[in-house]
Design an enzyme around this catalytic site. Structure first.
Site, mmCIF file in Angstrom:
data_model
loop_
_atom_site.group_PDB
_atom_site.id
_atom_site.type_symbol
_atom_site.label_atom_id
_atom_site.label_comp_id
_atom_site.label_asym_id
_atom_site.label_seq_id
_atom_site.Cartn_x
_atom_site.Cartn_y
_atom_site.Cartn_z
ATOM 1 N N GLY B 31 31.971 -12.412 21.052
ATOM 2 C CA GLY B 31 31.064 -12.600 21.492
ATOM 3 C C GLY B 31 30.986 -12.523 23.325
ATOM 4 N N CYS B 240 3.545 -10.020 2.195
ATOM 5 C CA CYS B 240 3.480 -8.449 2.889
ATOM 6 C C CYS B 240 1.803 -7.976 1.743
ATOM 7 C CB CYS B 240 4.173 -7.411 2.124
ATOM 8 S SG CYS B 240 4.458 -5.865 3.064
ATOM 9 N N CYS B 243 4.001 -4.862 -0.318
ATOM 10 C CA CYS B 243 4.598 -4.600 -1.188
ATOM 11 C C CYS B 243 4.494 -6.611 -1.469
ATOM 12 C CB CYS B 243 6.137 -4.565 -0.722
ATOM 13 S SG CYS B 243 7.129 -6.093 0.423
ATOM 14 N N CYS B 265 5.796 -5.688 6.103
ATOM 15 C CA CYS B 265 6.959 -6.096 6.035
ATOM 16 C C CYS B 265 7.288 -5.375 7.620
ATOM 17 C CB CYS B 265 7.603 -5.376 4.843
ATOM 18 S SG CYS B 265 7.882 -6.372 3.759
ATOM 19 N N CYS B 271 10.076 -2.451 2.074
ATOM 20 C CA CYS B 271 9.306 -2.236 2.126
ATOM 21 C C CYS B 271 8.586 -1.150 0.826
ATOM 22 C CB CYS B 271 7.749 -2.183 3.228
ATOM 23 S SG CYS B 271 6.087 -2.792 2.812
#
Lengths: 202, 294
Positions: B31, B240, B243, B265, B271
């Protein structure tokens, strides 16, 4: 005097050997305690293991002051080899070194002699490269920390037997601290400053 | 005379060494933003110069590279970066999340879960999460040194005071390994839970701002929140259209000038894999379309 002809070679392939060695070191650092292998062909000056030599050629250059312990500087071979292949300055003051090469880990100086970095810039610390007796046999160390799924077991013969006790200052100092890479022949294990010892057996 | 060629993966070796040292420090201090001497790349800032430099420093001839831009493998940015490394490093490229060893991403984390050994490289525009709260680098650096992150909580609180909920929808701040507050790059906050305890190594490169940071595998990453306003994900409440997935992050696509729209998507690989497996939505192309309207 050593002539260039007598100087041990560097990497066979500078670019791809450095890349594969770096990936081993990166994987080691990302998965503390796991044993990674340095596959690259590399010449070694007397006293330096293959893993340590490969790491040196991968990470050292004119920007990184290097400190050598008594074993590494016993003959001028290592310093000369580093200067020729990596142009890395060898310094006498360990507290300004980017990397310290430790050939005789039993006589590892007190960690306070190396750079811990500052609170603002904890990355300005010394990385220790420690040659040890084995990374596959010996006492078991149980480790935890970032990069480790639960806990990791490391079996190693590490000469300063209290290395992990000494490294516990990393817990107090964090984010300052010391990162260590253990080397035996072509095996390497990294112990970054976030790794903690849970238990050690025989 | 031979035609001039680029060094493997474009960058010179000294630059790679410098970036590699920064990556190792970044992994050791999860980080923390490690400064590095970012180079000019043959693409403008904002097109992923940081991510490209990180990828160039880690890439080897055996790697399989995937590049996505907002989840999509087929956008200009993704295609040009994939071609760049195809040309300068000769690496194999793929669109499959599972087959890739290195995935460079702009602003999304793939839907398919990543596995150990993979590296996810993020393109980061502004690495400093505190930058819009405190413009001085000297001050933000001090705040990170002291772990003084109260200001970030005040910002999230002001969201609640003004909107009734935490309105930050992307670049949602996280705390890594219980120490550093980090900007996950402008990924939608939908992706934040995927940062936590991820099996893959995550590297972040900011070219213009000259910073590299990292999340090692299996590291705790917590999205900042309050007890009474816990972190929540957000996605459009629709399946979606191609899909039928009801658990993926969706893009809204305007289809005409009469208010028509469809949701698909954002992760094109996810997808396509689903469509290949026989899933389909309301707007699927033939042969599914007939079936969908029956």
């Amino acid at each position: 005097m050593t002539t260039i002809a007598e100087m041990p070679a560097g990497f066979a392939d500078k670019v791809l050997s450095a890349q594969s060695t770096f990936r081993s070191v990166m994987d080691a650092m990302a998965r503390p305690g796991s044993v990674q292998r340095v596959a690259a062909d590399v010449g070694t000056p007397a006293g330096m293991m293959r893993g340590a030599a490969a790491i040196a050629l991968t990470l050292f250059d004119h920007d990184t002051p290097i400190w050598l312990d008594a074993a590494m500087s016993a003959t001028p071979d290592v310093a000369r080899w580093l200067k020729f292949h990596a142009s890395a300055p060898v310094v006498g003051d360990s507290s300004i070194a980017s990397f310290a090469l430790i050939g005789d880990a039993a006589n590892l100086p007190a960690l306070e002699r190396f750079a811990f970095g500052s609170s603002e810039y904890p990355d300005r610390s010394t990385t220790l490269i420690l040659q040890v007796d084995s990374l596959t046999q010996g006492p078991t160390f149980e480790l935890k920390g970032p990069g480790i799924d639960g806990s990791a077991l490391l079996q190693a013969m590490i000469k300063p037997r209290d290395l992990f006790q000494r490294l516990s200052i990393n817990e107090v100092l964090f984010p300052r601290g010391i990162d260590v890479v253990l080397v035996h022949d072509d095996h390497i294990v990294a112990i970054p400053r976030t790794t903690r010892l849970i238990a050690s057996g025989v | 005379m031979n035609a001039p060629t680029y060094n493997f993966a474009y960058l010179d070796e000294q630059t790679k060494r410098m970036i590699r040292r920064a990556i190792l420090k970044a992994i050791a201090i999860p980080g923390y933003q490690v400064p590095f001497a970012s180079r000019e790349m043959p693409m403008p800032y904002g097109w992923g110069t940081g991510g490209v430099q990180v990828t160039a420093a880690i890439l080897g001839p055996d790697d399989v590279l995937k590049v996505i831009d907002q989840g999509s493998d087929d956008t200009t940015n993704a295609i040009s970066i994939r071609k760049f490394f195809g040309k300068t490093a000769g690496v194999a490229t793929t669109t499959s999340t599972t087959d890739a060893t290195v995935i460079q991403t702009r602003h999304r984390i793939p839907e398919a879960s990543l596995h150990a050994g993979q590296v996810l490289v993020y393109q980061v525009p502004i690495p400093e999460p505190l930058r819009f709260l405190e413009p001085r680098e000297t001050e933000t650096r001090r705040m990170h040194a002291l772990a003084e992150y109260g200001l970030m909580h005040v910002k999230l609180y002001e969201d609640i005071a003004r909107f009734g909920h935490i309105a930050t929808a992307y670049a949602y701040p996280v705390k890594v390994n219980a120490r550093y507050v980090m900007d996950p790059s402008p990924t939608p906050k939908f992706d934040n839970p995927k940062l936590d305890n991820c099996a893959a190594l995550q590297l972040f490169g900011a070219g213009r701002e000259k910073r590299i940071y990292a999340i090692p595998p299996y590291t705790t990453v917590v999205s900042l929140d309050f007890e009474d306003h816990p972190f929540t994900r957000y996605r459009f409440n629709a399946p979606c259209a191609l899909c039928g997935a009801d658990n993926s992050y969706l893009d809204e696509i305007v289809t005409d000038d009469k208010g028509g729209r469809m949701f698909v998507c954002s992760d094109t690989d996810f997808c396509e894999q689903r469509q290949a497996a026989g899933h389909h939505g309301t707007e699927s192309a033939a042969p599914h379309k007939e079936k969908a309207h029956v």
